[in-house]
Scaffold this motif. Sequence first.
Motif, PDB file in Angstrom:
ATOM      1  N   GLU A  40       0.730  -1.067  -0.042  1.00 36.60           N
ATOM      2  CA  GLU A  40      -0.136  -0.008  -0.081  1.00 36.60           C
ATOM      3  C   GLU A  40       0.983   1.443   0.060  1.00 36.60           C
ATOM      4  O   GLU A  40       0.509   2.356  -0.599  1.00 36.60           O
ATOM      5  CB  GLU A  40      -0.812  -0.012   1.255  1.00 36.60           C
ATOM      6  CG  GLU A  40      -1.913  -0.941   1.235  1.00 36.60           C
ATOM      7  CD  GLU A  40      -2.804  -1.025   2.623  1.00 36.60           C
ATOM      8  OE1 GLU A  40      -2.688  -0.252   3.433  1.00 36.60           O
ATOM      9  OE2 GLU A  40      -3.547  -2.071   2.782  1.00 36.60           O
ATOM     10  N   ARG A  41       1.948   1.243   0.600  1.00 37.75           N
ATOM     11  CA  ARG A  41       2.865   2.249   0.694  1.00 37.75           C
ATOM     12  C   ARG A  41       3.961   2.427  -0.463  1.00 37.75           C
ATOM     13  O   ARG A  41       4.780   3.124  -0.298  1.00 37.75           O
ATOM     14  CB  ARG A  41       3.753   2.138   2.139  1.00 37.75           C
ATOM     15  CG  ARG A  41       2.890   2.236   3.509  1.00 37.75           C
ATOM     16  CD  ARG A  41       2.025   3.410   3.464  1.00 37.75           C
ATOM     17  NE  ARG A  41       1.836   3.840   4.662  1.00 37.75           N
ATOM     18  CZ  ARG A  41       2.708   4.694   5.549  1.00 37.75           C
ATOM     19  NH1 ARG A  41       3.463   5.226   4.983  1.00 37.75           N
ATOM     20  NH2 ARG A  41       2.601   4.729   6.635  1.00 37.75           N
ATOM     21  N   GLY A  42       3.702   1.659  -1.581  1.00 40.54           N
ATOM     22  CA  GLY A  42       4.423   1.603  -2.394  1.00 40.54           C
ATOM     23  C   GLY A  42       5.835   0.897  -2.437  1.00 40.54           C
ATOM     24  O   GLY A  42       6.705   1.308  -3.325  1.00 40.54           O
ATOM     25  N   LEU A  43       6.000   0.295  -1.382  1.00 38.80           N
ATOM     26  CA  LEU A  43       7.335  -0.239  -1.283  1.00 38.80           C
ATOM     27  C   LEU A  43       7.752  -1.567  -2.275  1.00 38.80           C
ATOM     28  O   LEU A  43       8.682  -2.007  -2.669  1.00 38.80           O
ATOM     29  CB  LEU A  43       7.789  -0.581   0.215  1.00 38.80           C
ATOM     30  CG  LEU A  43       8.289   0.494   0.915  1.00 38.80           C
ATOM     31  CD1 LEU A  43       7.804   1.985   0.594  1.00 38.80           C
ATOM     32  CD2 LEU A  43       8.287   0.080   2.492  1.00 38.80           C
ATOM     33  N   VAL A  44       6.834  -2.026  -2.520  1.00 42.13           N
ATOM     34  CA  VAL A  44       6.591  -3.294  -3.600  1.00 42.13           C
ATOM     35  C   VAL A  44       5.500  -3.374  -4.197  1.00 42.13           C
ATOM     36  O   VAL A  44       4.386  -3.205  -3.988  1.00 42.13           O
ATOM     37  CB  VAL A  44       6.980  -4.674  -2.616  1.00 42.13           C
ATOM     38  CG1 VAL A  44       5.587  -4.855  -1.818  1.00 42.13           C
ATOM     39  CG2 VAL A  44       7.276  -5.861  -3.309  1.00 42.13           C
ATOM     40  N   GLN A  45       5.781  -4.016  -5.478  1.00 46.47           N
ATOM     41  CA  GLN A  45       4.515  -4.218  -6.261  1.00 46.47           C
ATOM     42  C   GLN A  45       4.626  -5.734  -6.656  1.00 46.47           C
ATOM     43  O   GLN A  45       5.002  -6.095  -8.106  1.00 46.47           O
ATOM     44  CB  GLN A  45       4.529  -3.440  -7.577  1.00 46.47           C
ATOM     45  CG  GLN A  45       4.386  -1.970  -7.112  1.00 46.47           C
ATOM     46  CD  GLN A  45       5.037  -1.075  -8.094  1.00 46.47           C
ATOM     47  OE1 GLN A  45       6.186  -0.534  -8.263  1.00 46.47           O
ATOM     48  NE2 GLN A  45       4.059  -0.640  -9.153  1.00 46.47           N
ATOM     49  N   PRO A  46       3.994  -6.563  -6.136  1.00 44.64           N
ATOM     50  CA  PRO A  46       4.126  -8.080  -6.414  1.00 44.64           C
ATOM     51  C   PRO A  46       3.091  -8.345  -7.671  1.00 44.64           C
ATOM     52  O   PRO A  46       2.216  -7.508  -7.826  1.00 44.64           O
ATOM     53  CB  PRO A  46       3.508  -8.832  -5.279  1.00 44.64           C
ATOM     54  CG  PRO A  46       2.724  -7.691  -4.607  1.00 44.64           C
ATOM     55  CD  PRO A  46       3.497  -6.241  -4.704  1.00 44.64           C
ATOM     56  N   GLU A  47       3.552  -9.265  -8.299  1.00 50.40           N
ATOM     57  CA  GLU A  47       2.662  -9.527  -9.479  1.00 50.40           C
ATOM     58  C   GLU A  47       1.451 -10.427  -8.983  1.00 50.40           C
ATOM     59  O   GLU A  47       1.222 -10.601  -7.928  1.00 50.40           O
ATOM     60  CB  GLU A  47       3.378 -10.583 -10.027  1.00 50.40           C
ATOM     61  CG  GLU A  47       3.098 -10.691 -11.996  1.00 50.40           C
ATOM     62  CD  GLU A  47       4.125 -11.299 -12.747  1.00 50.40           C
ATOM     63  OE1 GLU A  47       4.059 -12.323 -13.211  1.00 50.40           O
ATOM     64  OE2 GLU A  47       5.309 -10.741 -12.706  1.00 50.40           O
ATOM     65  N   ARG A  48       0.441 -10.284  -9.825  1.00 47.98           N
ATOM     66  CA  ARG A  48      -0.927 -11.004  -9.365  1.00 47.98           C
ATOM     67  C   ARG A  48      -1.276 -12.185 -10.324  1.00 47.98           C
ATOM     68  O   ARG A  48      -1.187 -11.766 -11.604  1.00 47.98           O
ATOM     69  CB  ARG A  48      -2.018  -9.893  -9.240  1.00 47.98           C
ATOM     70  CG  ARG A  48      -1.635  -8.919  -8.428  1.00 47.98           C
ATOM     71  CD  ARG A  48      -2.769  -8.917  -7.236  1.00 47.98           C
ATOM     72  NE  ARG A  48      -2.670  -7.766  -6.223  1.00 47.98           N
ATOM     73  CZ  ARG A  48      -3.546  -7.608  -5.245  1.00 47.98           C
ATOM     74  NH1 ARG A  48      -4.665  -8.498  -5.222  1.00 47.98           N
ATOM     75  NH2 ARG A  48      -3.515  -6.619  -4.365  1.00 47.98           N
ATOM     76  N   LYS A  49      -1.709 -13.007  -9.913  1.00 49.00           N
ATOM     77  CA  LYS A  49      -2.339 -14.127 -10.705  1.00 49.00           C
ATOM     78  C   LYS A  49      -3.610 -14.499 -10.122  1.00 49.00           C
ATOM     79  O   LYS A  49      -3.706 -15.105  -8.986  1.00 49.00           O
ATOM     80  CB  LYS A  49      -1.561 -15.413 -10.697  1.00 49.00           C
ATOM     81  CG  LYS A  49      -0.260 -15.181 -11.637  1.00 49.00           C
ATOM     82  CD  LYS A  49       0.648 -16.835 -11.771  1.00 49.00           C
ATOM     83  CE  LYS A  49       1.602 -16.730 -12.502  1.00 49.00           C
ATOM     84  NZ  LYS A  49       2.681 -17.975 -12.187  1.00 49.00           N
ATOM     85  N   ASN A  50      -4.622 -14.026 -10.754  1.00 50.20           N
ATOM     86  CA  ASN A  50      -6.187 -14.373 -10.354  1.00 50.20           C
ATOM     87  C   ASN A  50      -6.292 -13.283  -8.936  1.00 50.20           C
ATOM     88  O   ASN A  50      -6.681 -14.180  -8.131  1.00 50.20           O
ATOM     89  CB  ASN A  50      -6.421 -15.749 -10.007  1.00 50.20           C
ATOM     90  CG  ASN A  50      -5.997 -16.573 -11.406  1.00 50.20           C
ATOM     91  OD1 ASN A  50      -6.706 -16.106 -12.456  1.00 50.20           O
ATOM     92  ND2 ASN A  50      -5.502 -17.699 -11.389  1.00 50.20           N
TER      93      ASN A  50
END
Length: 140
Positions: A40-50
């Motif tokens: 939420e704080r923009g420190l990481v943007q994990p990929e998303r699957k479904n």
Amino acid sequence: MALPTAKQEYAPDMDKPVMRIGAVAELLGVCVRMVRIYEERGLVQPERKNNQRLYSFNDVCWLARVRELINEEGYDIQEIARLISLPACWQLRNCPEELRVDCPVAESPGKQCWDVAQRQGRFSDCQTCQIYRIATERDT
DNA sequence: CTTCTTACA
DNA sequence: TGTAAGCA
């Protein structure tokens, strides 16, 4: 499973989105909620699957470093978020075109400088860059 | 059973 | 930050 540490050599597997949030939280020793807050704080943007968050080992490396910065070096999430929101180092330093030719950072627009320079190790000037330093300082 | 989002103390 | 509801 051992907590992954920053690597010198480039390992393709490190970028593969393989871990779900529960595993990440366990590796980091934090609650799942906290991992979501880092996002939420923009420190990481994990990929998303479904709609499922999938983290790579590089993501975990970075988050582990984030926790070091916060718990041992006095940073707070806001400061770290500000640092990683900065433009690429070559933009900040206004590197001339000639010098960008062999710069792995400039070759990968959109990627964080430490994420690129660290694994290729051919950008020696990073040693004097504060952004690179705090992001990669480990195993000392 | 785990994760997701949203909401609340 | 931790916890809970209600869904997928």
